[in-house]
Scaffold this active site. Structure first.
Site, mmCIF file in Angstrom:
data_model
loop_
_atom_site.group_PDB
_atom_site.id
_atom_site.type_symbol
_atom_site.label_atom_id
_atom_site.label_comp_id
_atom_site.label_asym_id
_atom_site.label_seq_id
_atom_site.Cartn_x
_atom_site.Cartn_y
_atom_site.Cartn_z
ATOM 1 N N ARG A 36 28.709 65.398 -37.899
ATOM 2 C CA ARG A 36 29.852 65.567 -36.990
ATOM 3 C C ARG A 36 31.094 64.841 -37.495
ATOM 4 O O ARG A 36 32.215 65.308 -37.273
ATOM 5 C CB ARG A 36 29.483 65.061 -35.604
ATOM 6 C CG ARG A 36 28.526 66.001 -34.913
ATOM 7 C CD ARG A 36 28.184 65.501 -33.547
ATOM 8 N NE ARG A 36 27.379 66.484 -32.841
ATOM 9 C CZ ARG A 36 26.568 66.194 -31.850
ATOM 10 N NH1 ARG A 36 26.434 64.942 -31.441
ATOM 11 N NH2 ARG A 36 25.881 67.140 -31.253
ATOM 12 N N LYS A 199 12.206 78.665 -23.438
ATOM 13 C CA LYS A 199 12.130 79.339 -22.140
ATOM 14 C C LYS A 199 13.079 80.514 -21.971
ATOM 15 O O LYS A 199 14.207 80.479 -22.446
ATOM 16 C CB LYS A 199 12.453 78.327 -21.049
ATOM 17 C CG LYS A 199 11.400 77.249 -20.921
ATOM 18 C CD LYS A 199 11.805 76.284 -19.848
ATOM 19 C CE LYS A 199 10.675 75.294 -19.583
ATOM 20 N NZ LYS A 199 11.114 74.242 -18.670
ATOM 21 N N GLY A 355 21.494 74.201 -30.844
ATOM 22 C CA GLY A 355 20.444 73.198 -31.010
ATOM 23 C C GLY A 355 19.397 73.388 -32.084
ATOM 24 O O GLY A 355 19.614 73.068 -33.247
ATOM 25 N N GLY A 378 25.389 73.001 -26.643
ATOM 26 C CA GLY A 378 25.616 73.550 -25.299
ATOM 27 C C GLY A 378 26.884 74.375 -25.215
ATOM 28 O O GLY A 378 26.929 75.411 -24.549
HETATM 29 P P1 AMP Z 1 15.284 75.725 -27.076
HETATM 30 O O1 AMP Z 1 15.897 74.366 -26.918
HETATM 31 O O2 AMP Z 1 15.148 76.484 -25.788
HETATM 32 O O3 AMP Z 1 15.898 76.520 -28.200
HETATM 33 O O4 AMP Z 1 13.765 75.451 -27.455
HETATM 34 C C1 AMP Z 1 13.402 74.848 -28.654
HETATM 35 C C2 AMP Z 1 11.999 74.356 -28.516
HETATM 36 O O5 AMP Z 1 11.143 75.417 -28.217
HETATM 37 C C3 AMP Z 1 11.479 73.724 -29.777
HETATM 38 O O6 AMP Z 1 11.311 72.353 -29.569
HETATM 39 C C4 AMP Z 1 10.169 74.430 -30.018
HETATM 40 O O7 AMP Z 1 9.117 73.540 -30.356
HETATM 41 C C5 AMP Z 1 9.866 75.067 -28.686
HETATM 42 N N1 AMP Z 1 8.988 76.232 -28.827
HETATM 43 C C6 AMP Z 1 9.154 77.283 -29.639
HETATM 44 N N2 AMP Z 1 8.122 78.117 -29.550
HETATM 45 C C7 AMP Z 1 7.254 77.591 -28.658
HETATM 46 C C8 AMP Z 1 5.983 77.988 -28.154
HETATM 47 N N3 AMP Z 1 5.410 79.111 -28.572
HETATM 48 N N4 AMP Z 1 5.384 77.198 -27.249
HETATM 49 C C9 AMP Z 1 5.991 76.054 -26.841
HETATM 50 N N5 AMP Z 1 7.179 75.633 -27.280
HETATM 51 C C10 AMP Z 1 7.825 76.385 -28.183
#
Ligand code: AMP
Length: 398
Positions: A36, A199, A355, A378
């Site tokens: 950064r 999610k 992220g 974000g």
């Molecule tokens: P996000 O911040 O929503 O982009 O989520 C990123 C996180 O999702 C990472 O830390 C990954 O480890 C997690 N992730 C990716 N695939 C899976 C999965 N199949 N089950 C659980 N966590 C996951």
């Protein structure tokens, strides 16, 4: 509109909102990742070269109750000084008599860094009086902090009312906006978005907006299992959001009406515990045995995703394909990263935003082989969602 390239900085004090919120180690407050800080250098250097002097303001961490040594920006001074090849003045407060003594006497070519803005709660509260006190430090306001552009804080948005016309984007922020707009309004087709991560709930608005904009939407990561269950699949103990099953189905319907092809994984690497040392097997994503959870996409899915990626002219990647932090579940994410690099080599425009896909592209040392890696987590997500970011609107005067 005035821009950083046509603004005359000669003899002016440029008050720059930068994002120096960098990780420091807890033993001796050394910077562990200076991305950064480096990202802000071109703007600082341009202003100094054009005869201005520079007042830098930033936040660092999340101090709760006023000043805390571990969140002091003084820890940044030696490294910033090295990077710029200049001495850096440091003011122990971002407002008040001491700070004004520094900033009222600055000479062209000089740089002063103000102490952490968030030592005052007025910063995040968007306090107008605090913003006015900050505004006294500059003749022109420059916002170069994309990472906080989605916040209506005193230093990112409220402050602009004290600068009428003398308010501009820094090079970094200008670039971020240009690159995301390039993807969202791209004429270079086919456009493919790859969305992964944990999610559906946190990505739903982005997915809905992207469906209207892209030709292919690849969905991987934890959210793929909610889609598989919604379609009647058996997903064992994989991550699922039962509240989102109907929404998943409506996304698939919406895609049909927009002629957007949705690519979901067909196979998955499952584990019997959430651990790198778990027993694993690769199975059909719609038929995961009880007690097993999907932690990565399978090889067949990776192959078909990569085929789509390599044929694309514009690519956006947000979110890993699996639990890439564990070595045994990173193959899908690596395959996607490599396919994006290959497509970029063949002339595609690729943007990595938000992220964990940024963390992934850095982990595999591929950041310099894609077109653009966004610095704003974000903020990037909200921009993609179509939300007007306060830091951007404040400069544009909207
Ligand atoms: P996000 O911040 O929503 O982009 O989520 C990123 C996180 O999702 C990472 O830390 C990954 O480890 C997690 N992730 C990716 N695939 C899976 C999965 N199949 N089950 C659980 N966590 C996951």
């Amino acid at each position: 509109m005035q821009t950083i390239s046509n603004y005359d900085f000669k003899g002016k004090r440029a008050l720059i909102r930068v994002d120096f919120n960098v990780p420091l180690n807890s033993e001796n407050f050394e910077i562990t990742d200076d991305t950064r800080i480096r990202a802000a250098l071109p703007t600082i250097q341009l202003i100094l070269k054009n005869g201005g002097c520079v007042v830098l303001m930033s936040h660092l961490g999340r101090p709760k109750l006023g000043p805390e040594d571990k969140f002091s920006l003084k820890h940044i001074v030696p490294h910033l000084s090295n990077l710029l090849g200049l001495p850096i003045l440091f003011s122990n407060s971002c407002i008040g008599a001491e700070a004004e003594a520094f900033t009222s006497n600055l000479q062209p070519g000089q740089v002063v860094l103000l102490e952490n803005l968030r030592f005052f709660q007025h910063e995040t509260a968007g306090d107008k009086t605090f913003a006015e006190q900050l505004a006294r430090h500059g003749d022109v306001y420059v916002n170069d902090a994309f990472g906080t552009a989605h916040r209506a804080h005193a230093s990112t948005a409220i402050i602009t009312q004290f600068f009428q016309n003398d308010k501009i984007f820094g090079l970094l922020l200008e670039n971020e906006i240009k690159n995301v707009d390039l993807v969202l309004n791209s004429a270079k087709k086919p456009v493919t978005a790859i969305v992964g991560g944990a999610k559906v709930s946190s990505k739903i608005t982005i997915i809905e907006r992207l469906i209207e904009k892209v030709d292919y939407l690849i969905i991987g990561g934890g959210m793929a299992y909610t889609f598989a269950k919604a379609k009647g699949g058996k997903i064992g103990s994989s991550l699922v959001e039962d509240d989102y099953l109907d929404i998943a189905l409506s996304i698939l319907d919406k895609a049909k009406t927009h002629d957007t092809v949705i690519c979901l994984p067909t196979d998955t690497k499952v584990a019997d515990t959430f651990s790198n040392d778990a027993n694993t097997q690769v199975v059909d994503i719609n038929n995961i045995p009880d007690g097993w959870m999907g932690l990565d996409i399978g090889e067949k899915s990776a192959e078909s995703f990569c085929k789509v990626i390599k044929q694309s002219a514009t690519l956006l990647w947000n979110g890993p394909m699996g639990v890439f932090e564990m070595d045994n579940f990173q193959q899908g994410t690596i395959a996607v990263a490599n396919a994006i690099v290959e497509a970029t080599k063949k002339g595609a425009f690729s943007l990595i935003g938000g992220g964990d896909s940024v963390a992934a592209i850095n982990k595999y040392d591929l950041a310099d082989q894609v077109s653009y890696v966004s610095t704003g987590g974000g903020a990037m997500l909200e921009y993609l969602e179509g939300i007007e970011l306060p830091g951007i609107a404040a400069i544009r005067g909207e």
